[in-house]
Design a protein around this motif. Structure first.
Motif, PDB file in Angstrom:
ATOM      1  N   THR A   1       1.744   3.757   4.611  1.00 33.64           N
ATOM      2  CA  THR A   1       2.633   2.552   4.672  1.00 33.64           C
ATOM      3  C   THR A   1       4.016   2.885   4.182  1.00 33.64           C
ATOM      4  O   THR A   1       4.997   3.069   4.668  1.00 33.64           O
TER       5      THR A   1
ATOM      6  N   SER B   1       0.267  -2.912   4.663  1.00 31.30           N
ATOM      7  CA  SER B   1      -0.482  -1.774   4.841  1.00 31.30           C
ATOM      8  C   SER B   1      -0.687  -1.395   6.155  1.00 31.30           C
ATOM      9  O   SER B   1      -0.616  -2.326   7.072  1.00 31.30           O
ATOM     10  N   ASP B   2      -1.301  -0.237   6.223  1.00 29.58           N
ATOM     11  CA  ASP B   2      -1.723   0.281   7.616  1.00 29.58           C
ATOM     12  C   ASP B   2      -3.218  -0.240   8.037  1.00 29.58           C
ATOM     13  O   ASP B   2      -3.645   0.173   9.096  1.00 29.58           O
ATOM     14  N   SER B   3      -3.821  -0.645   6.955  1.00 29.38           N
ATOM     15  CA  SER B   3      -5.253  -0.597   6.987  1.00 29.38           C
ATOM     16  C   SER B   3      -5.814  -2.183   7.762  1.00 29.38           C
ATOM     17  O   SER B   3      -5.549  -3.046   6.757  1.00 29.38           O
TER      18      SER B   3
ATOM     19  N   VAL C   1      -2.963   5.781  13.254  1.00 37.74           N
ATOM     20  CA  VAL C   1      -3.134   4.196  12.853  1.00 37.74           C
ATOM     21  C   VAL C   1      -2.876   3.420  13.972  1.00 37.74           C
ATOM     22  O   VAL C   1      -1.790   3.592  14.712  1.00 37.74           O
TER      23      VAL C   1
ATOM     24  N   LYS D   1     -10.082  -2.335  -2.195  1.00 37.93           N
ATOM     25  CA  LYS D   1      -9.011  -2.699  -1.185  1.00 37.93           C
ATOM     26  C   LYS D   1      -9.756  -3.655   0.053  1.00 37.93           C
ATOM     27  O   LYS D   1      -8.792  -4.210   0.594  1.00 37.93           O
ATOM     28  N   HIS D   2     -10.997  -3.560   0.209  1.00 38.17           N
ATOM     29  CA  HIS D   2     -11.584  -4.279   1.497  1.00 38.17           C
ATOM     30  C   HIS D   2     -12.044  -5.623   0.765  1.00 38.17           C
ATOM     31  O   HIS D   2     -12.886  -6.412   1.734  1.00 38.17           O
TER      32      HIS D   2
ATOM     33  N   ASP E   1       1.001  -1.163  -0.062  1.00 39.10           N
ATOM     34  CA  ASP E   1      -0.010  -0.107   0.031  1.00 39.10           C
ATOM     35  C   ASP E   1       0.813   1.322   0.090  1.00 39.10           C
ATOM     36  O   ASP E   1       1.988   1.044   0.097  1.00 39.10           O
TER      37      ASP E   1
ATOM     38  N   GLU F   1      -7.973  -3.836   5.074  1.00 38.60           N
ATOM     39  CA  GLU F   1      -7.347  -4.396   3.919  1.00 38.60           C
ATOM     40  C   GLU F   1      -6.468  -5.529   4.205  1.00 38.60           C
ATOM     41  O   GLU F   1      -6.406  -6.626   3.515  1.00 38.60           O
TER      42      GLU F   1
ATOM     43  N   GLN G   1       1.106  -5.570   9.273  1.00 42.38           N
ATOM     44  CA  GLN G   1       0.515  -4.085   9.622  1.00 42.38           C
ATOM     45  C   GLN G   1       1.610  -3.152   9.831  1.00 42.38           C
ATOM     46  O   GLN G   1       2.396  -3.301  10.763  1.00 42.38           O
TER      47      GLN G   1
END
Ligand code: MG
Length: 235
Positions: free
Chosen positions: A14, A189-191, A216, A165-166, A10, A194, A207
């Motif tokens: 990220t 990714s930070d999410s 985050v 992305k989800h 990402d 995701e 993550q």
């Protein structure tokens, strides 16, 4: 043939700061879009994008006069609403390209990300990008960083044309496009949503929970490993 690990990353939160995208890139395009469409109205691509956006705004009741200022305000609103409209993305992309070319914009990448992306590339780890920003916008960011042009490090780029992305199906589609088993890919990714989607598609995940990104947080119930920087990531 032995398995060769590969990394899918990402961008926002990220490799790069969320603030660069939200507080630099988008406001840059917003403040210039009105002037840009007036100055480049003779360009057929720009004219086509403006015509398409004008028609859409009229249909939605968001443009009731033909005054240039009304169009400026309506385009600003589309950017504020982060509307995923192809002609809007085209105009934003053109404005960003001009800004990167004249040095007004410098793509932000965290130093640890640059260091590790270079090291992994040198070790033969294939690197790919998956971001909600368009592929041309991704390439512009990595081509114009304080560390030079980083695009030679990446073998391919994906945006939401492959899917949201989800959605786990997006990650399966990326693995299929790369002709790799999902388990060969490590997604950074930070999410959390995701990472959940990628993990359910069979990718390995990590993550990024950067101290520089206080918004985050690592969910203590999460089973995904966390890293404070790319230096903590094991490919
Ligand atoms: Mg992100």
């Amino acid at each position: 043939v032995p398995e060769q690990p590969a990394i899918l990353t990402d961008i926002e939160g990220t490799t790069s700061s969320i603030a660069f995208v939200k507080e630099v890139l988008f406001p840059y395009a917003r403040s210039r879009i009105g002037a840009y469409v007036r100055e480049h109205g003779h360009d057929p691509e720009v004219a086509g994008a403006v015509a398409a956006l004008t028609a859409l705004l009229r249909d939605e009741g968001g443009l009731r006069t033909t005054a240039p200022h009304a169009l400026d305000l309506a385009l600003d609103r589309l950017i504020d609403e982060d509307r995923k409209l192809t002609p809007l993305k085209l105009l934003q992309g053109r404005i960003w390209a001009a800004g990167y070319a004249d040095g007004s914009l410098v793509g932000h990448v965290y130093p640890d990300a640059v260091r590790q992306l270079r090291a992994w590339h040198a070790q033969g780890v294939a690197l790919y990008v998956y971001s909600s920003g368009s592929v041309p916008a991704q390439k512009l960011l990595f081509a114009h960083t304080a560390y030079g042009d980083l695009t030679p490090l990446f073998s391919d780029y994906f945006d939401t044309r492959v899917g949201p992305k989800h959605d786990a199906a997006s990650y399966r589609a990326i693995a299929a496009a790369l002709a790799r088993p999902a388990g060969e890919l490590l997604f950074l990714s930070d999410s959390a949503p995701e990472l959940d989607a990628a993990a359910s598609a069979g990718l390995r995940v990590c993550q990024l929970v950067r101290p520089e990104e206080p918004s985050v947080e690592h969910d203590p119930r999460s089973t995904h490993p966390g890293a404070r920087s790319f230096d903590d990531v094991l490919p």
